[in-house]
Motif scaffolding. Structure first.
Motif, mmCIF file in Angstrom:
data_model
loop_
_atom_site.group_PDB
_atom_site.id
_atom_site.type_symbol
_atom_site.label_atom_id
_atom_site.label_comp_id
_atom_site.label_asym_id
_atom_site.label_seq_id
_atom_site.Cartn_x
_atom_site.Cartn_y
_atom_site.Cartn_z
ATOM 1 N N ILE A 59 33.793 29.242 47.964
ATOM 2 C CA ILE A 59 35.139 29.667 48.120
ATOM 3 C C ILE A 59 35.179 30.349 46.685
ATOM 4 C CG2 ILE A 59 37.267 28.898 48.107
ATOM 5 C CD1 ILE A 59 36.660 26.338 49.346
ATOM 6 N N LYS A 60 36.067 31.388 46.833
ATOM 7 C CA LYS A 60 36.204 32.264 45.509
ATOM 8 C C LYS A 60 37.513 32.566 45.653
ATOM 9 C CE LYS A 60 31.454 34.324 45.494
ATOM 10 N NZ LYS A 60 30.432 35.415 45.354
ATOM 11 N N MET A 61 38.460 32.572 44.314
ATOM 12 C CA MET A 61 39.614 32.813 44.315
ATOM 13 C C MET A 61 40.081 33.256 43.072
ATOM 14 S SD MET A 61 42.068 29.213 44.611
ATOM 15 C CE MET A 61 43.535 30.218 44.796
ATOM 16 N N THR A 62 41.239 33.843 42.934
ATOM 17 C CA THR A 62 41.652 34.321 41.730
ATOM 18 C C THR A 62 43.059 33.472 41.567
ATOM 19 O OG1 THR A 62 42.992 36.063 42.564
ATOM 20 C CG2 THR A 62 40.997 36.702 41.681
ATOM 21 N N LEU A 63 43.434 33.249 40.209
ATOM 22 C CA LEU A 63 44.501 32.212 39.732
ATOM 23 C C LEU A 63 45.270 32.851 38.563
ATOM 24 C CD1 LEU A 63 45.910 29.673 40.291
ATOM 25 C CD2 LEU A 63 44.527 28.718 38.544
ATOM 26 N N TYR A 64 46.366 33.358 38.824
ATOM 27 C CA TYR A 64 47.314 33.820 37.826
ATOM 28 C C TYR A 64 48.262 32.839 37.500
ATOM 29 C CZ TYR A 64 49.947 37.340 35.249
ATOM 30 O OH TYR A 64 50.662 38.390 34.459
ATOM 31 N N ARG A 65 49.339 32.369 38.231
ATOM 32 C CA ARG A 65 50.161 31.026 37.942
ATOM 33 C C ARG A 65 49.911 30.167 39.006
ATOM 34 N NH1 ARG A 65 53.256 33.567 34.163
ATOM 35 N NH2 ARG A 65 53.847 35.625 34.285
ATOM 36 N N ALA A 111 34.065 29.471 42.749
ATOM 37 C CA ALA A 111 34.279 30.145 41.539
ATOM 38 C C ALA A 111 35.822 30.642 41.527
ATOM 39 C CB ALA A 111 33.480 31.564 41.797
ATOM 40 N N VAL A 112 36.366 30.210 40.528
ATOM 41 C CA VAL A 112 37.936 30.708 40.288
ATOM 42 C C VAL A 112 37.981 31.552 38.959
ATOM 43 C CG1 VAL A 112 40.024 29.630 40.171
ATOM 44 C CG2 VAL A 112 38.484 28.393 41.333
ATOM 45 N N LEU A 113 38.583 32.646 39.122
ATOM 46 C CA LEU A 113 39.009 33.332 38.037
ATOM 47 C C LEU A 113 40.477 33.095 37.582
ATOM 48 C CD1 LEU A 113 38.223 36.935 37.196
ATOM 49 C CD2 LEU A 113 40.757 35.944 36.812
ATOM 50 N N VAL A 114 40.482 32.365 36.512
ATOM 51 C CA VAL A 114 41.711 31.907 35.940
ATOM 52 C C VAL A 114 42.129 32.799 34.988
ATOM 53 C CG1 VAL A 114 42.752 29.957 34.650
ATOM 54 C CG2 VAL A 114 40.968 29.384 36.262
ATOM 55 N N GLU A 115 43.335 33.498 34.967
ATOM 56 C CA GLU A 115 43.890 34.225 34.111
ATOM 57 C C GLU A 115 44.696 33.650 33.086
ATOM 58 O OE1 GLU A 115 44.244 36.553 31.843
ATOM 59 O OE2 GLU A 115 43.479 37.732 33.486
ATOM 60 N N LEU A 116 43.964 33.471 31.829
ATOM 61 C CA LEU A 116 44.415 32.829 30.648
ATOM 62 C C LEU A 116 45.556 33.563 30.231
ATOM 63 C CD1 LEU A 116 41.222 31.527 28.962
ATOM 64 C CD2 LEU A 116 42.625 30.107 30.529
ATOM 65 N N LYS A 117 45.809 34.785 30.214
ATOM 66 C CA LYS A 117 46.867 35.736 29.803
ATOM 67 C C LYS A 117 48.130 35.596 30.391
ATOM 68 C CE LYS A 117 43.954 39.143 29.193
ATOM 69 N NZ LYS A 117 42.780 38.683 29.750
ATOM 70 N N ASN A 168 51.902 34.276 44.000
ATOM 71 C CA ASN A 168 51.005 33.574 43.324
ATOM 72 C C ASN A 168 50.739 32.236 44.258
ATOM 73 O OD1 ASN A 168 50.930 34.610 40.534
ATOM 74 N ND2 ASN A 168 52.944 34.125 40.616
ATOM 75 N N TYR A 169 49.214 31.663 44.000
ATOM 76 C CA TYR A 169 48.961 30.498 44.568
ATOM 77 C C TYR A 169 49.677 29.131 44.092
ATOM 78 C CZ TYR A 169 45.777 33.388 46.857
ATOM 79 O OH TYR A 169 45.084 34.655 47.368
ATOM 80 N N ASN A 170 50.949 29.197 44.253
ATOM 81 C CA ASN A 170 51.945 28.238 43.629
ATOM 82 C C ASN A 170 52.766 27.719 44.839
ATOM 83 O OD1 ASN A 170 53.971 26.713 42.243
ATOM 84 N ND2 ASN A 170 53.729 27.981 40.382
ATOM 85 N N PRO A 171 52.718 26.400 45.200
ATOM 86 C CA PRO A 171 53.391 25.939 46.412
ATOM 87 C C PRO A 171 54.967 25.932 46.031
ATOM 88 C CG PRO A 171 51.591 24.467 46.137
ATOM 89 C CD PRO A 171 51.622 25.681 44.883
#
Length: 741
Positions: free
Chosen positions: A427-433, A455-461, A517-520
């Motif tokens: 599973i791979k995903m991007t996470l912004y908020r 693998a998750v890309l977490v956008e710290l910015k 965003n992936y935010n419920p």
């Protein structure tokens, strides 16, 4: 998607464009028409880069916030929802000052001379912001004081001033102060041995002036109103106002007034001369030198600590009664100019009104909405087992439309099922908020514990979500998830998930590509789109995209995806130019685009060229729009509307007629420089004919809205639509809720 009675023809044999609703005989429903039109415009040589053809970005945003304020003053909006919009208006302004105004002030200090596309310097923008904003703030506070407070009182919600309390109520609040508030307070003196204290961002404070009876000296002290306590102190049921022989629903007093009227407890032996509330806003943008940061996570954490204790003050809000002596002292200590001071004749910090949305008054709120599960995912009966989601996706692509359709029952279900499916390998995903208690990330942790490659890309910015993202990054790493912190110089804003699964000894890739965003939590109040698919080309593109994000890949071409900063700008320009060429060859040209913001000068210039060639263009832009519609010879074929309502419009849809071979795209990118050049974005073409029709239907419904739609005028003002005589009200969001059911 259930069919509403809509003629979904974004492209049609040349006819006059009609975006008004015409009532169908005997149905009470509306038929919405969106037609393509071929027209000939005399082309003369003009400079499309001339500043007169562009609106200022900051002023356009203020116009958006004015539309938010209108929802707070519109009597058609339920009463508690009007309080909510009051709160949103204030919270929006806080962020605007923390980021946009702060940035302009930095430009001013750095002597930046570059003009904006509309031809303004930083100082001219700051002056224009002040001129436009002060009447709006005055309107907000006057409406709250003179209209909303009395209307709320009639419904049993009483905002009281301390001076209006009876003795019994004062005694209660004095005891409450001593027991609950006094232990939390820390008065800070200002004198030669006590330097002026640091005042935190967005803090509400009391400037107290006290007198020493022994020396006669007048002294200044600052008392911070603690955020850990409720902003509005409720009175018990027995002390509330009465309404028809029963106590009111809620009666309360602002916390700062309770503190102010008990200051003698903080300064025993002193005479309290006066006290005045004030609130400050600081520059809260992060500045990280990524090229010099060996550890981006550590660098962001250090900057967050700096942000808490630094950042120049960019605004001070005060009550109009604050005397010049106190005002000038605060301005001097906080290094503020007169233009940085905003006076109000009401309570400061109306963003705290959001807390009253919990009051048990459902009749004063929007009717509750429960997102539905798409019909293809519903279990036919209680006796039948829920169908495997991967099998549903394999039959055909699935369009998701939140909050009309359930986020938990679709996207969360997709990720959760992947986390526990024995056939899933990665599973791979991007996470912004995401939310602070994200069930999605808990599912990813479970997946890693189940032995899957995650693998998750977490956008710290991600602005103002940095701390939350750091916490999740650490939790994910501890669970064995491969965490990547983004790319140097780019924010990863794209919303994508890739699931790799083995089935019948074959490897298949499943994808989710969305606009939100992936935010419920925000998925219940933001309108967003997403697609679930197992198309091979999309799976291969996302594989390449993740290799670009996590490794050293320099992928420059994609099979289907439009990816920023690789090919997104060029592809959008090519799509617009194709419509131009079609018109020039005697055909029709048609563009309909829905987005959050339109700012990019190159895109705007190309849209002007399209309008001049005869392309009919409709833009649904929620917030900032720097394009000027309706200018003869420049943009007379462009119309712009903004829809502001119960849900925050956040989805992006791009439609191009293409001589009847229609192309529709959805994705995470607006038409802004940052999205096209400085962020990683993904926009996906929709190829399923039924989904294309669904998206056309959504655009048609939005364009026919005559309840919450505003039309942008050539002078930059907005005029709200109203139903014409004899026609029905068409509220797009309400219609989409009806369709979802």
């Amino acid at each position: 998607m259930a069919r509403y009675l809509v003629q979904r023809t974004l492209a049609h044999p040349p006819q006059q464009l009609t975006d008004a609703a015409s009532d169908q005989s005997g149905t009470g429903q509306s038929q919405l028409k969106i037609m393509a039109k071929s027209s000939k415009t005399t082309i003369t040589d003009i400079n499309l880069g001339d500043p007169q053809y562009y609106f200022n970005r900051e002023l356009s945003w203020l116009e958006f916030n004015d539309r938010v304020l209108h929802e707070a003053t519109d009597p058609r909006t339920p009463l508690l929802e009007r309080l909510k919009f009051m709160s949103i208006f204030s919270s929006n302004l806080d962020e605007f000052f923390m980021v946009r105004v702060a940035g302009l002030k930095q430009q001013l200090e750095a002597n930046v001379r570059k003009l904006t596309p509309d031809g303004r310097t930083p100082s001219q923008q700051l002056e224009a912001i002040s001129d436009r904003l002060r009447p709006l703030i005055n309107e907000q506070h006057q409406h709250f004081e003179k209209v909303l407070r009395s209307q709320l009182a009639r419904e049993g919600v009483h905002f009281l001033d301390y001076m209006d309390l009876n003795q019994e109520q004062r005694t209660y609040l004095q005891n409450y102060f001593e027991e609950q508030i006094f232990p939390v307070l820390t008065p800070l003196a200002v004198d030669p041995s006590h330097p002026f204290p640091y005042i935190s961002n967005l803090s509400l404070n009391l400037a107290a002036v006290v007198k020493d009876p022994d020396t006669g000296e007048e002294l200044f002290a600052r008392v911070k109103v603690p955020k850990v306590l409720p902003r509005f102190v409720p009175l018990p049921d027995s002390l509330r106002h009465r309404k028809k022989e029963r106590s009111a629903v809620w009666t309360g007093v602002p916390l700062e007034q309770v503190i102010a009227h008990n200051l003698e407890s903080l300064f025993p032996g002193m005479n309290i001369l006066e006290y005045h509330p004030f609130r400050i806003t600081r520059n809260a943008d992060l500045a990280v030198e990524e090229d010099e940061a060996d550890d981006l996570l550590l660098a962001i954490e250090q900057e967050l600590r700096k942000r808490r204790v630094s950042g120049s003050v960019v605004r001070m809000e005060i009550h109009v009664t604050m005397p010049d002596t106190v005002r000038e002292m605060l301005m001097r200590e906080l290094k503020l100019q007169k233009s940085d001071i905003y006076e109000v004749d009401s309570l400061l910090g109306l963003g705290d009104l959001m807390g009253l949305m919990d009051l048990p008054l459902p009749e004063l709120k929007d009717p509750p909405w429960t997102p539905v599960v798409p019909s293809r995912l519903r279990t036919p009966s209680a006796e039948e087992e829920e169908e495997d989601l991967f099998s549903v996706i394999c039959r055909a692509d699935l369009l998701l439309h939140h909050p009309y359709q359930s986020f938990s029952g679709t996207v969360l279900r997709f990720i959760t099922q992947a986390a526990h499916d024995p056939g899933v390998l990665a599973i791979k995903m991007t996470l912004y908020r995401t939310s602070g208690d994200s069930p999605i990330l808990n599912a990813l942790i479970s997946a890693a514990e189940n032995g899957k490659q995650v693998a998750v890309l977490v956008e710290l910015k991600a602005r103002f979500d940095e701390e939350n993202n750091i916490l999740w990054a650490r939790k994910l790493e501890q669970a064995g998830v491969h965490v990547v912190y983004g790319l140097v110089g780019l924010k990863t804003h794209t919303k994508v998930v890739l699931v790799v699964r083995r089935h019948d000894n074959k490897i298949k890739r499943y994808v989710h590509i969305g606009t939100g965003n992936y935010n419920p939590k925000t998925a219940r109040i933001y309108t967003d789109l997403g697609i679930l698919s197992c198309r091979d080309d999309l799976g291969a593109d996302l594989t390449d995209l993740f290799n670009f994000l996590t490794g050293y890949s320099r992928q420059r071409s994609y099979r289907k995806l439009l990816v920023a900063p690789v090919n997104l700008r060029d592809r959008f320009l090519a799509l617009i130019n194709r419509e131009i060429e079609n018109c020039r060859q005697g055909g029709t040209g048609r563009i309909v685009a829905k987005m959050n913001a339109l700012v990019d000068p190159q895109i705007i210039t190309t849209l002007y060229e399209a309008s001049r060639a005869g392309v009919q263009i409709d833009l649904i832009v929620r917030g900032i729009c720097c394009l000027r519609p309706g200018l003869p010879g420049v943009s007379e074929n462009i119309r712009v509307i903004s829809v502001v309502g119960r849900f925050l419009e956040h989805s992006r849809i791009y439609y191009f007629h293409n001589q009847g071979k229609e192309e529709v795209y959805i994705g995470s990118a607006d038409w802004m420089r940052r999205n096209l050049d400085r962020r990683v974005e993904a926009v996906v073409p929709i190829e399923d004919p039924e989904i294309v029709k669904d998206l056309q239907e959504i655009l048609a419904i939005m364009m026919a809205d005559n309840r919450q739609a505003w039309e942008l005028q050539p002078d930059g003002s907005y005029i709200q639509r109203h139903p014409a005589d004899g026609t029905n009200e068409q509220c797009a969001q309400k219609i989409l809720m009806e369709m979802a059911n």
